[in-house]
Structures are given as structure tokens and as C-alpha cells.
Motif scaffolding. Structure first.
Motif, PDB file in Angstrom:
ATOM      1  N   HIS A  16       2.215  -4.368  -4.348  1.00  0.00           N
ATOM      2  CA  HIS A  16       3.628  -4.656  -4.612  1.00  0.00           C
ATOM      3  C   HIS A  16       4.288  -5.003  -3.297  1.00  0.00           C
ATOM      4  CE1 HIS A  16       3.383  -3.222  -8.764  1.00  0.00           C
ATOM      5  NE2 HIS A  16       2.712  -2.162  -8.317  1.00  0.00           N
ATOM      6  N   ASN A  17       5.189  -5.983  -3.335  1.00  0.00           N
ATOM      7  CA  ASN A  17       5.884  -6.410  -2.125  1.00  0.00           C
ATOM      8  C   ASN A  17       7.391  -6.214  -2.307  1.00  0.00           C
ATOM      9  OD1 ASN A  17       3.485  -7.382  -0.787  1.00  0.00           O
ATOM     10  ND2 ASN A  17       3.485  -9.056  -2.279  1.00  0.00           N
ATOM     11  N   HIS A  18       8.078  -5.875  -1.220  1.00  0.00           N
ATOM     12  CA  HIS A  18       9.489  -5.524  -1.288  1.00  0.00           C
ATOM     13  C   HIS A  18      10.228  -6.189  -0.125  1.00  0.00           C
ATOM     14  CE1 HIS A  18       8.166  -2.297  -4.041  1.00  0.00           C
ATOM     15  NE2 HIS A  18       7.170  -2.138  -3.169  1.00  0.00           N
ATOM     16  N   ALA A  19      11.456  -6.654  -0.433  1.00  0.00           N
ATOM     17  CA  ALA A  19      12.310  -7.266   0.590  1.00  0.00           C
ATOM     18  C   ALA A  19      13.301  -6.247   1.153  1.00  0.00           C
ATOM     19  CB  ALA A  19      13.046  -8.470   0.020  1.00  0.00           C
ATOM     20  N   THR A  20      12.961  -4.995   1.094  1.00  0.00           N
ATOM     21  CA  THR A  20      13.832  -3.924   1.587  1.00  0.00           C
ATOM     22  C   THR A  20      12.989  -2.913   2.335  1.00  0.00           C
ATOM     23  OG1 THR A  20      13.538  -2.688  -0.477  1.00  0.00           O
ATOM     24  CG2 THR A  20      15.422  -4.193  -0.350  1.00  0.00           C
ATOM     25  N   GLY A  21      13.627  -1.907   2.859  1.00  0.00           N
ATOM     26  CA  GLY A  21      12.914  -0.738   3.387  1.00  0.00           C
ATOM     27  C   GLY A  21      12.676  -0.761   4.880  1.00  0.00           C
ATOM     28  N   GLY A  22      12.094  -1.825   5.391  1.00  0.00           N
ATOM     29  CA  GLY A  22      11.774  -1.860   6.821  1.00  0.00           C
ATOM     30  C   GLY A  22      10.609  -2.793   7.081  1.00  0.00           C
ATOM     31  N   ASP A  23       9.942  -2.596   8.206  1.00  0.00           N
ATOM     32  CA  ASP A  23       8.836  -3.455   8.619  1.00  0.00           C
ATOM     33  C   ASP A  23       7.570  -2.627   8.644  1.00  0.00           C
ATOM     34  OD1 ASP A  23      10.235  -6.058   9.372  1.00  0.00           O
ATOM     35  OD2 ASP A  23      11.396  -4.589  10.519  1.00  0.00           O
ATOM     36  N   PHE A  24       6.967  -2.405   7.481  1.00  0.00           N
ATOM     37  CA  PHE A  24       5.751  -1.610   7.407  1.00  0.00           C
ATOM     38  C   PHE A  24       5.032  -1.897   6.100  1.00  0.00           C
ATOM     39  CE2 PHE A  24       9.495   0.929   6.314  1.00  0.00           C
ATOM     40  CZ  PHE A  24       9.254   1.245   4.987  1.00  0.00           C
ATOM     41  N   VAL A  25       3.808  -1.371   6.016  1.00  0.00           N
ATOM     42  CA  VAL A  25       2.990  -1.437   4.797  1.00  0.00           C
ATOM     43  C   VAL A  25       2.512  -0.027   4.513  1.00  0.00           C
ATOM     44  CG1 VAL A  25       0.861  -2.287   3.759  1.00  0.00           C
ATOM     45  CG2 VAL A  25       2.272  -3.835   5.116  1.00  0.00           C
ATOM     46  N   ILE A  26       2.664   0.381   3.254  1.00  0.00           N
ATOM     47  CA  ILE A  26       2.255   1.723   2.844  1.00  0.00           C
ATOM     48  C   ILE A  26       1.054   1.605   1.914  1.00  0.00           C
ATOM     49  CG2 ILE A  26       2.909   3.788   1.555  1.00  0.00           C
ATOM     50  CD1 ILE A  26       5.739   3.400   2.527  1.00  0.00           C
ATOM     51  N   VAL A  27       0.022   2.401   2.192  1.00  0.00           N
ATOM     52  CA  VAL A  27      -1.160   2.486   1.331  1.00  0.00           C
ATOM     53  C   VAL A  27      -1.247   3.912   0.827  1.00  0.00           C
ATOM     54  CG1 VAL A  27      -3.661   2.194   1.187  1.00  0.00           C
ATOM     55  CG2 VAL A  27      -2.325   0.679   2.659  1.00  0.00           C
ATOM     56  N   ARG A  28      -1.375   4.041  -0.530  1.00  0.00           N
ATOM     57  CA  ARG A  28      -1.442   5.376  -1.131  1.00  0.00           C
ATOM     58  C   ARG A  28      -2.679   5.491  -1.993  1.00  0.00           C
ATOM     59  NH1 ARG A  28       2.133   6.081  -4.811  1.00  0.00           N
ATOM     60  NH2 ARG A  28       2.952   3.948  -4.852  1.00  0.00           N
ATOM     61  N   LEU A  29      -3.284   6.674  -1.954  1.00  0.00           N
ATOM     62  CA  LEU A  29      -4.382   7.024  -2.841  1.00  0.00           C
ATOM     63  C   LEU A  29      -3.971   8.283  -3.588  1.00  0.00           C
ATOM     64  CD1 LEU A  29      -5.868   5.575  -0.293  1.00  0.00           C
ATOM     65  CD2 LEU A  29      -7.927   6.414  -1.398  1.00  0.00           C
ATOM     66  N   THR A  30      -4.049   8.256  -4.905  1.00  0.00           N
ATOM     67  CA  THR A  30      -3.728   9.432  -5.715  1.00  0.00           C
ATOM     68  C   THR A  30      -5.034  10.154  -6.008  1.00  0.00           C
ATOM     69  OG1 THR A  30      -1.869   8.248  -6.676  1.00  0.00           O
ATOM     70  CG2 THR A  30      -2.577  10.257  -7.784  1.00  0.00           C
ATOM     71  N   VAL A  31      -5.309  11.150  -5.207  1.00  0.00           N
ATOM     72  CA  VAL A  31      -6.578  11.864  -5.288  1.00  0.00           C
ATOM     73  C   VAL A  31      -6.360  13.214  -5.937  1.00  0.00           C
ATOM     74  CG1 VAL A  31      -8.534  12.720  -3.946  1.00  0.00           C
ATOM     75  CG2 VAL A  31      -7.276  10.700  -3.172  1.00  0.00           C
ATOM     76  N   PRO A  32      -7.174  13.618  -6.921  1.00  0.00           N
ATOM     77  CA  PRO A  32      -7.053  14.957  -7.507  1.00  0.00           C
ATOM     78  C   PRO A  32      -7.183  16.028  -6.441  1.00  0.00           C
ATOM     79  CG  PRO A  32      -8.486  13.575  -8.836  1.00  0.00           C
ATOM     80  CD  PRO A  32      -8.200  12.802  -7.595  1.00  0.00           C
ATOM     81  N   ALA A  33      -6.412  17.107  -6.635  1.00  0.00           N
ATOM     82  CA  ALA A  33      -6.356  18.158  -5.624  1.00  0.00           C
ATOM     83  C   ALA A  33      -7.716  18.781  -5.371  1.00  0.00           C
ATOM     84  CB  ALA A  33      -5.348  19.228  -6.047  1.00  0.00           C
ATOM     85  N   LYS A  34      -8.484  19.039  -6.449  1.00  0.00           N
ATOM     86  CA  LYS A  34      -9.807  19.643  -6.266  1.00  0.00           C
ATOM     87  C   LYS A  34     -10.718  18.708  -5.491  1.00  0.00           C
ATOM     88  CE  LYS A  34      -9.693  22.556 -10.419  1.00  0.00           C
ATOM     89  NZ  LYS A  34     -10.356  22.877 -11.689  1.00  0.00           N
ATOM     90  N   GLU A  35     -10.600  17.425  -5.826  1.00  0.00           N
ATOM     91  CA  GLU A  35     -11.429  16.459  -5.125  1.00  0.00           C
ATOM     92  C   GLU A  35     -11.046  16.365  -3.648  1.00  0.00           C
ATOM     93  OE1 GLU A  35     -12.592  11.719  -5.409  1.00  0.00           O
ATOM     94  OE2 GLU A  35     -11.614  12.730  -7.093  1.00  0.00           O
ATOM     95  N   THR A  36      -9.698  16.479  -3.433  1.00  0.00           N
ATOM     96  CA  THR A  36      -9.237  16.462  -2.038  1.00  0.00           C
ATOM     97  C   THR A  36      -9.795  17.642  -1.263  1.00  0.00           C
ATOM     98  OG1 THR A  36      -7.204  15.371  -2.731  1.00  0.00           O
ATOM     99  CG2 THR A  36      -7.188  16.457  -0.572  1.00  0.00           C
ATOM    100  N   ALA A  37      -9.765  18.817  -1.861  1.00  0.00           N
ATOM    101  CA  ALA A  37     -10.320  19.990  -1.199  1.00  0.00           C
ATOM    102  C   ALA A  37     -11.802  19.820  -0.942  1.00  0.00           C
ATOM    103  CB  ALA A  37     -10.068  21.237  -2.054  1.00  0.00           C
ATOM    104  N   ALA A  38     -12.496  19.239  -1.950  1.00  0.00           N
ATOM    105  CA  ALA A  38     -13.929  19.006  -1.778  1.00  0.00           C
ATOM    106  C   ALA A  38     -14.179  18.013  -0.652  1.00  0.00           C
ATOM    107  CB  ALA A  38     -14.541  18.496  -3.094  1.00  0.00           C
ATOM    108  N   MET A  39     -13.313  16.959  -0.627  1.00  0.00           N
ATOM    109  CA  MET A  39     -13.468  15.968   0.432  1.00  0.00           C
ATOM    110  C   MET A  39     -13.200  16.591   1.789  1.00  0.00           C
ATOM    111  SD  MET A  39     -12.027  12.357  -1.016  1.00  0.00           S
ATOM    112  CE  MET A  39     -10.380  12.978  -1.279  1.00  0.00           C
TER     113      MET A  39
END
Length: 364
Positions: free
Chosen positions: A118-141
Motif C-alpha cells: 500500500h502506498n500513501h501520500a501522507t505520513g512522512g518519508d519512510f517505508v514500513i514493513v510488518r509481519l503478523t506473527v503468532p505469539a507462540k511462533e514468535t517465542a519459538a523463533m
């Protein structure tokens, strides 16, 4: 009032029970990459982007199988608000998002279908990358990451210890080889010096020598001398001659004695050539013809020569002296066995005053 209290108590209890469950379901992992205002280039080392990229790549590595299965998409949001219009901001935001995705595709082998952009003409000068990882999997990782980091640390320590031992062994081997080489070179040098012709060896191994001028002995004028070698470059020599011959009932006579001290300076790498200064004094009595000559001589000059080593003990010394001699003598005749004085005479001589082929014998 009692109903409100009961409702509030129930609500708090539900939040206490439900929120941890929700919190354990999913965890959003967010990575922010910053860009220079009005620019679309992705500078990795700039403004902490390298740290964020390293964290994101580690997370992708731990969840790579889930990402490739399409169960865990990477949510990419590009932002730009530093340009004049919305269209320009959206276009730049899109380019920025694509640059971040290209970096991930190159480094982590992620495919385009694994992204949601998704691209936005607001907010600032950056790129955000998100991963929605399950909590248990995160702990395992996290546990897997810690285990992997510990394993890598132990392996690094092991490699460092092996490299240290190998370096110590290499240095010890180099020292051993250097010592062996030095020993071989020393032995070779000693062997070379032992087998080198005498004239090529520097005369530094004696202090006192005995000398005999073979030319003087050839003309029946015995000659002996000594030389004291103060150091490799300097020497002091003293030569002496004596003879007394008569024949035809003493009508003919050849008698001489002289002393000639000399100081020498030896030159060159082999110390074989030399220059010197000599003084000569003595007396003579010659009667080879009808008139005899008896008197004193004195003079001196410069000498030069070359020493040829024959072996460890013997050397031949070729020398020549040029300078000045003064002879003050009486003339006489022998009449009925009696010397009759005929007058006095003085002669001066400039030119060769000494020559020799001298045998030198090292005493010690």
C-alpha cells in the motif's frame, strides 16, 4: 448502583481473561526504513536502515517456510509527503516500497507474491514493513534465534581457538626453519672460509709475525723482521739486515747493516693491499774495485705492497719503497794490507729505496 458495580466487575474480569489470550494470538513485528526527503533511493547504511534490515532479514529467515506458503505475507506501506502534489508523493512512495522489496527479494529470495503493498501520500518519508506473527511462533523463533546465536558463538570461539593454535604452530615452524637455515648458513660460511684461497681471506687472525725478505737473502744479505698487527687496518713492522763478507785476502769486502721501521695502513675488503711510511738507517763498507767506500746512510719514503696468503701460517709480501737516501762516506784504498784514506764524499738519492718479496710467518 449495585448493578453498575456488578457490570464493572464483570467487565474487568473479562478484560483480564480475554486480553492475554488475544495478546498471545498475534504479534505485529514492525520495521521502519527511512528515506531522504524528496528522494527515492534506499540508502541501507543511512539513519539506522542497516540495523532494521538485519532484524527484518533475521525474522524472515526464521519464518521463511510460512512466508513462502503464503500464510504470512509481508505488509509493505510506502509513504511520502515531501513533494508538491499527491500524485508525485504516491509515485515516490511506490518507488520507495519497490526499492525495499527489491532489497528483500535479492537478499532473502522473497517473491513478489509474498508482499501486500500500500502506498500513501501522507505520513512522512519512510517505508514500513510488518509481519503478523503468532505469539507462540514468535517465542519459538526467539528461542531458535538464541539457540542459533549461541551455536554460532561457540563455533566462532572454536574457530578462533583453532586459528590461534594454527598461528602458534606456524610461528613455531617458521622459527625452527629460520634457526635451521641460520645454522646451515653459518656452517656453509665456515666451510667457505676454510676452503677459500688464502689471498681472499681478510688478515684479522694474527697479531705478531716473523718476516724474511727473500731478495735480500738472494744477494747474501740476511734479513729478518717482525710485524705487529694492531688491528685489521694498521700494522707496525721493523726489518733489519746484516752481512759481512771478505775475499782475496780481505782485499775485497762487502759489509752492511741497516734497520728500517715502517708503519702500514691496510686497505680494501680483504685487507691485502697496503700503503706505508718507512725510515731507514745503517752503515756500509763496500770494496768491490780498487777503491772502497765506508760510511753511514739515512733516509725514508713511502712504501706500497700486496700480501698473498699461502695458507693459515704463511704469506708472501710484495713491496716497493720510493723515497730519499743520504750516504755520507769515506773513500779508501788498501796498500800492503793497510787502508789508506782517499777522501770524503756525500751522495743523495731519490727513487727506489727498498724492494722485497718477503715471506711472512704468523707466530700467533
Amino acid at each position: 448502583m449495585s448493578r453498575k458495580i456488578t457490570f464493572l466487575t464483570l467487565f474487568l474480569w473479562l478484560m483480564t481473561v480475554t486480553f492475554p489470550v488475544i495478546a498471545q494470538q498475534k504479534t505485529d513485528t514492525t520495521y521502519t526504513f527511512r528515506f531522504v526527503p524528496q528522494k527515492d533511493m534506499f540508502y541501507v547504511p543511512w539513519n539506522g536502515n542497516d540495523t532494521e534490515l538485519a532484524r527484518l532479514l533475521e525474522c524472515i529467515e526464521n519464518s521463511k517456510a510460512t512466508i513462502f506458503d503464503g500464510k504470512l505475507p509481508l505488509l509493505v506501506d510506502g509513504y511520502c509527503n515531501s513533494l508538491g502534489g499527491e500524485a508525485e508523493n504516491l509515485a515516490t512512495a511506490k518507488i520507495r516500497a519497490n526499492r525495499v522489496k527489491s532489497e528483500l527479494i535479492t537478499r532473502a529470495k522473497i517473491k513478489e507474491e509474498n508482499f501486500i503493498t500500500h502506498n500513501h501520500a501522507t505520513g512522512g518519508d519512510f517505508v514500513i514493513v510488518r509481519l503478523t506473527v503468532p505469539a507462540k511462533e514468535t517465542a519459538a523463533m526467539d528461542a531458535e534465534a538464541r539457540r542459533k546465536a549461541e551455536t554460532e558463538r561457540l563455533e566462532a570461539e572454536k574457530r578462533a581457538e583453532q586459528e590461534r593454535l594454527a598461528e602458534e604452530q606456524r610461528k613455531a615452524e617458521e622459527a625452527r626453519l629460520a634457526a635451521e637455515k641460520a645454522e646451515v648458513e653459518k656452517a656453509a660460511q665456515q666451510n667457505t672460509l676454510a676452503n677459500t684461497p688464502s689471498e681472499t681471506k681478510i688478515t684479522t687472525d694474527y697479531h705478531l709475525s716473523l718476516r724474511a725478505n727473500l731478495l735480500r737473502w738472494a744477494i747474501l744479505t740476511p734479513n729478518l723482521g717482525v710485524e705487529w698487527r694492531i688491528c685489521p687496518s694498521w700494522g707496525i713492522a721493523v726489518n733489519g739486515s746484516w752481512t759481512s763478507w771478505s775475499w782475496k785476502d780481505k782485499d775485497r769486502r762487502y759489509a752492511l747493516w741497516e734497520v728500517a721501521p715502517e708503519i702500514r695502513y691496510y686497505m680494501g675488503e680483504k685487507k691485502a693491499w697496503y700503503l706505508g711510511a718507512m725510515f731507514k738507517a745503517g752503515q756500509f763498507n763496500y770494496k768491490i774495485s780498487e777503491t772502497g767506500k765506508q760510511g753511514d746512510l739515512m733516509g725514508g719514503g713511502i712504501t706500497a705492497g700486496y700480501q698473498l696468503r699461502l695458507n693459515k701460517a704463511l704469506t708472501l709480501d710484495f713491496n716497493l719503497g720510493l723515497g730519499y737516501l743520504n750516504a755520507d762516506f769515506e773513500k779508501y784504498e788498501v796498500i800492503d794490507g793497510v787502508r789508506v784514506r782517499c777522501g770524503n764524499e756525500t751522495k743523495n738519492w731519490c727513487g727506489p729505496i727498498n724492494a722485497g718479496v718477503t715471506l711472512v710467518w704468523k707466530l700467533f
